[in-house]
Structures are given as C-alpha cells and as structure tokens.
Design a protein around this motif. Structure first.
Motif, PDB file in Angstrom:
ATOM      1  N   GLU A 146      -2.331   7.271  -2.619  1.00  0.00           N
ATOM      2  CA  GLU A 146      -2.718   7.776  -3.941  1.00  0.00           C
ATOM      3  C   GLU A 146      -2.964   9.284  -3.952  1.00  0.00           C
ATOM      4  N   ILE A 147      -3.115   9.894  -2.806  1.00  0.00           N
ATOM      5  CA  ILE A 147      -3.152  11.343  -2.674  1.00  0.00           C
ATOM      6  C   ILE A 147      -2.122  11.726  -1.620  1.00  0.00           C
ATOM      7  N   GLY A 148      -1.255  12.669  -1.930  1.00  0.00           N
ATOM      8  CA  GLY A 148      -0.267  13.131  -0.979  1.00  0.00           C
ATOM      9  C   GLY A 148      -0.667  14.481  -0.412  1.00  0.00           C
ATOM     10  N   LEU A 149       0.225  15.063   0.382  1.00  0.00           N
ATOM     11  CA  LEU A 149      -0.016  16.387   0.945  1.00  0.00           C
ATOM     12  C   LEU A 149       1.138  17.308   0.585  1.00  0.00           C
ATOM     13  N   GLY A 150       0.820  18.387  -0.129  1.00  0.00           N
ATOM     14  CA  GLY A 150       1.805  19.422  -0.396  1.00  0.00           C
ATOM     15  C   GLY A 150       1.852  20.372   0.794  1.00  0.00           C
ATOM     16  N   SER A 162      -5.341   9.982   8.475  1.00  0.00           N
ATOM     17  CA  SER A 162      -6.353   9.738   7.446  1.00  0.00           C
ATOM     18  C   SER A 162      -5.834   8.890   6.295  1.00  0.00           C
ATOM     19  N   GLY A 163      -4.606   8.404   6.412  1.00  0.00           N
ATOM     20  CA  GLY A 163      -4.078   7.489   5.404  1.00  0.00           C
ATOM     21  C   GLY A 163      -3.038   8.051   4.472  1.00  0.00           C
ATOM     22  N   VAL A 164      -2.715   9.338   4.584  1.00  0.00           N
ATOM     23  CA  VAL A 164      -1.699   9.931   3.720  1.00  0.00           C
ATOM     24  C   VAL A 164      -0.314   9.484   4.190  1.00  0.00           C
ATOM     25  N   THR A 165       0.486   8.989   3.255  1.00  0.00           N
ATOM     26  CA  THR A 165       1.852   8.573   3.592  1.00  0.00           C
ATOM     27  C   THR A 165       2.901   9.312   2.763  1.00  0.00           C
ATOM     28  N   PHE A 166       2.480  10.295   1.966  1.00  0.00           N
ATOM     29  CA  PHE A 166       3.371  10.973   1.034  1.00  0.00           C
ATOM     30  C   PHE A 166       3.298  12.476   1.283  1.00  0.00           C
ATOM     31  N   PHE A 167       4.428  13.064   1.700  1.00  0.00           N
ATOM     32  CA  PHE A 167       4.461  14.469   2.087  1.00  0.00           C
ATOM     33  C   PHE A 167       5.541  15.192   1.295  1.00  0.00           C
ATOM     34  N   ASP A 168       5.179  16.353   0.742  1.00  0.00           N
ATOM     35  CA  ASP A 168       6.058  17.084  -0.167  1.00  0.00           C
ATOM     36  C   ASP A 168       6.491  18.416   0.436  1.00  0.00           C
ATOM     37  N   THR A 169       7.799  18.677   0.383  1.00  0.00           N
ATOM     38  CA  THR A 169       8.341  19.939   0.854  1.00  0.00           C
ATOM     39  C   THR A 169       9.544  20.299  -0.012  1.00  0.00           C
ATOM     40  N   LYS A 222      -2.977  14.980  11.019  1.00  0.00           N
ATOM     41  CA  LYS A 222      -4.318  14.541  10.637  1.00  0.00           C
ATOM     42  C   LYS A 222      -4.271  13.838   9.288  1.00  0.00           C
ATOM     43  N   ALA A 223      -3.448  14.336   8.392  1.00  0.00           N
ATOM     44  CA  ALA A 223      -3.292  13.689   7.084  1.00  0.00           C
ATOM     45  C   ALA A 223      -2.788  12.262   7.262  1.00  0.00           C
ATOM     46  N   PHE A 224      -1.782  12.096   8.122  1.00  0.00           N
ATOM     47  CA  PHE A 224      -1.258  10.755   8.369  1.00  0.00           C
ATOM     48  C   PHE A 224      -2.329   9.854   8.970  1.00  0.00           C
ATOM     49  N   LYS A 251     -16.143  12.736   5.647  1.00  0.00           N
ATOM     50  CA  LYS A 251     -15.981  11.322   5.959  1.00  0.00           C
ATOM     51  C   LYS A 251     -14.763  10.784   5.222  1.00  0.00           C
ATOM     52  N   VAL A 252     -13.708  10.500   5.949  1.00  0.00           N
ATOM     53  CA  VAL A 252     -12.495   9.970   5.343  1.00  0.00           C
ATOM     54  C   VAL A 252     -12.064   8.727   6.103  1.00  0.00           C
ATOM     55  N   GLU A 253     -11.893   7.634   5.387  1.00  0.00           N
ATOM     56  CA  GLU A 253     -11.464   6.399   6.026  1.00  0.00           C
ATOM     57  C   GLU A 253      -9.968   6.482   6.357  1.00  0.00           C
ATOM     58  N   ASN A 254      -9.547   5.740   7.344  1.00  0.00           N
ATOM     59  CA  ASN A 254      -8.136   5.713   7.707  1.00  0.00           C
ATOM     60  C   ASN A 254      -7.315   4.919   6.708  1.00  0.00           C
ATOM     61  N   LYS A 255      -7.979   4.153   5.858  1.00  0.00           N
ATOM     62  CA  LYS A 255      -7.278   3.388   4.846  1.00  0.00           C
ATOM     63  C   LYS A 255      -7.342   4.115   3.514  1.00  0.00           C
ATOM     64  N   MET A 256      -6.240   4.127   2.814  1.00  0.00           N
ATOM     65  CA  MET A 256      -6.191   4.752   1.501  1.00  0.00           C
ATOM     66  C   MET A 256      -5.442   3.830   0.555  1.00  0.00           C
ATOM     67  N   LYS A 257      -5.874   3.794  -0.681  1.00  0.00           N
ATOM     68  CA  LYS A 257      -5.181   2.999  -1.671  1.00  0.00           C
ATOM     69  C   LYS A 257      -3.792   3.578  -1.919  1.00  0.00           C
ATOM     70  N   THR A 258      -2.913   2.750  -2.431  1.00  0.00           N
ATOM     71  CA  THR A 258      -1.560   3.210  -2.738  1.00  0.00           C
ATOM     72  C   THR A 258      -1.298   3.146  -4.233  1.00  0.00           C
TER      73      THR A 258
END
Length: 374
Positions: free
Chosen positions: A59-63, A90-97, A86-88, A42-49
């Motif tokens: 507040e959580i990114g994706l590596g 689910s509210g993820v806006t920070f992606f690392d590469t 799917k990460a986006f 269960k993951v909300e589409n809104k996430m804190k920043t």
C-alpha cells in the motif's frame, strides 16, 4: 510540441526528470506509552496490499528517483542499495523508477538492488522521452520497443510489471501507444500499462485499446489538481489505480524546509519550482506550520499525516514517497499504522482550505509537457 533545442545534460535533467502526486473510516493513532520516535522507527515486516487495476502491490511504494539526483547530488551507491533493500525487508513490494532518471543510472541501481528478490517485487518504470540532448517527447512505437529492451537489461529482468508512458506525446496518438503496449503485453515483456500526468480524456482513449492499470500524477495535501480535472474520478470509474508521486510535496510536507533553505540551482530542480521560490515560500509556510501542529497532536510526523491522508482518500491509491535515507523510509512507512476516519480527513481539508497555495507546482519547462491545463 515546442521546437527541440539542444541543452546541456544538467538542464535536460532539470527539465525532464520527474520527482519519482471515497473516504475511509477509523480513528488516528491512539495515545499510549509508545513515543512518537518509537512509532517513527517501528515498522512491521508485514504491510497491507492494494490493487492497481489487477496489479497487487504494497500500500506504500518507494520512489527511487532521488537516489540518482534531481533534488540533491546523487546519493552514495551502496547507501541507496541498502535503502532499497531495507524497504523490501520492511514490506515494500512496489518500486518506481524511469529510464530518464540519471538518465539510465536509476534503473541500473534499482535492477542491482532488487535482483536477489526480483520475483517478490513489482517494478514500475517509464518511457516517453527522447534522451538525446533535447527536451523532446518520443512515444513512437519503434522507440518504445527499443527502449523497453534497454530498460529490461538495466533492470536485470525479463519483464516490466508496470510500464508507464512518462508524458503524453502530442505527436503520437495515444491509441498507437496503447496498441504497442498491448503487443508487448502479449509478448510477456510488459505485464501492466500505466500513464503519467495524463488527462481524463487521454486515459479513456488509452483504456479503450489496452486496459490501464495505473495513472501516476503529482498529488498531495498541497497539490490537489487531480481532484478537480476529472483524473481521480475517471480512475475510480474505470477501476484504475492511482499512484501519487511527490506525495509529501517534494519534501515540503515533512516540515524540514523553511524560508532559509537553499536549493542548489545545479543539482536541485526545486530551485526552479515557483512554490519554493523566495517570493512564494514565505506565503506557503502557514500550510506546514498548521500541519506540524496537527501532527504533534496526533503523535505523528507531518510526513506521516500527509501519507495517511492519501491512503484514506481511496483504497485504490498507492503513494510512492521517495527518499535516500533509511530513517526517512521508516518514518514514511509509519503512515501505514495511522488509521484516519472520514471526520479526520474532513478536518484536515477544512483547515488547510484556509491557506492558499502560492506558486505553480513545477517550473515552466516541466509544466509544458503536462497533458492537462490545471
């Protein structure tokens, strides 16, 4: 710097690619009718920043490193695209590469996946390796400007939100590197400056030339060097955000690996990490056994506890757990629902202090490019 030596592509990747490192108050998961599996999925589409300097991110990114190899053979391309999107959702806006992941393949993947909503996300990538068949570092100004243009093309964008120096180059004064990034920021091609695995001294020197928005280093429940070497304190003092890479211990803190796990020497560089060796892995198992028991009592998973602990350490910390699977992604994002008090944090740290960590966090080749000694 060590003499440059020619090596094959696999060895180069194994040596140079990198996995993707105040207390807050409130109680852990309340115990209700919702099952642990439901909470995992269960993951909300809104996430804190949170803020990395002045850069606002989820507040959580994706590596994204592992999607193109390093801990396993590369994942299916379309599967990786779906996981990033799917990460986006689910509210993820920070992606690392980074350019060296693949090399180059990971930036191409991330650019394709994020293109439909590029203006709604923040992309972090990295420079600093001479990707020429050697293990050399290269942060010369001309090289930085050249590889930036190449990264922009692969990422299908006209700017990099956060541009990290992947490893500190001892042959180029950090002031020259910071000055080059300052120039690129003035041009609008880079928005924020970052450092990876840099010492407190280097961070201060760079920050004096161009404000550093974020420092990225390995940091997790079983890798806490930055608490002792001044890096976290320096970031806190200077208002710099901190981004732990490998926040769930290269998978160890998920509880899904044990002494029977085999790591392919050709595709998984954990095969060369001392902590995962046949010698030290059995000695490290008490750590995860305790964590599994603690997580079960809190109606969470070990990975969720590991991430929630990091989130509770400081509001300036933004972990970037990596995965190629949507199920693991949603499990990791479930950590945002866990509220952890300073007492909870203290209990975890006190209990884990009883279990020494055996073996270095990376192999000798990886550790040789770290900017501090412990």
């Amino acid at each position: 710097m060590k003499d440059q030596q020619a090596i094959n592509r696999r060895d180069f990747l194994a040596m140079t690619t990198l996995a993707g490192a105040g207390l807050m108050a409130a109680p852990l998961y309340s115990f209700g009718s919702i099952s642990s599996s439901e909470k995992t999925n269960k993951v909300e589409n809104k996430m804190k920043t949170r803020k990395l300097g002045t850069l606002e991110v989820s507040e959580i990114g994706l590596g994204c490193m592992n999607m193109t190899g390093n801990y396993n053979p590369p994942a299916d391309h379309q599967q990786s695209i779906a996981t990033i999107r799917k990460a986006f959702e689910s509210g993820v806006t920070f992606f690392d590469t980074a350019e060296v992941y693949g090399p180059y393949l990971d930036e191409t993947l991330v650019g394709e996946a994020l293109q439909p909503f590029r203006d709604k996300v923040k992309i972090a990538t990295k420079f600093g390796f001479a990707i020429d068949g050697t293990v050399a570092l290269d942060s010369r100004p001309a090289h930085i400007k050249k590889v930036l243009e190449e990264s922009l093309k692969r990422l299908r964008t006209d700017h990099i939100d956060l541009y990290y120096q992947h490893r500190v180059d001892p042959n180029v004064p950090i002031e020259e590197v910071a000055g080059t990034i300052k120039e690129l920021i003035h041009q609008g091609k880079v928005l924020h400056f970052g450092l990876s695995e840099a010492s407190a001294k280097t961070i201060r020197r760079a920050h004096a030339v161009q404000p550093v928005s974020a420092v990225q280093s390995e940091y997790s429940l079983w890798t806490r060097n930055v608490e002792l070497n001044g890096v976290l304190d320096t970031c806190e003092e200077l208002g710099i955000g901190f981004v732990p890479w490998s926040p769930i211990g290269a998978g160890f803190l998920t509880g899904k690996y044990d002494t029977n796990t085999k790591y392919d020497e050709k595709t998984d560089f954990r095969a060369g990490f001392p902590r995962f060796s046949k010698e030290f892995m059995p000695l490290n198992m008490p750590i995860i056994e305790w964590l599994k028991g603690y997580a079960a009592k809190k109606n969470a998973t070990p990975a969720q506890i590991a991430l929630a602990w990091l989130l509770a350490k400081s509001p300036n910390i933004v972990p970037i757990p990596g995965t190629r699977y949507q199920s693991h992604l949603l499990e990791n994002l479930g950590a945002q629902e866990i509220e952890m008090s300073k007492e909870d944090v203290q209990e975890i740290e006190t209990c884990l202090s009883k279990f020494p960590v055996y073996g270095d966090r990376m192999g000798e080749a990886h550790m040789s490019s770290i900017d501090y000694t412990f």
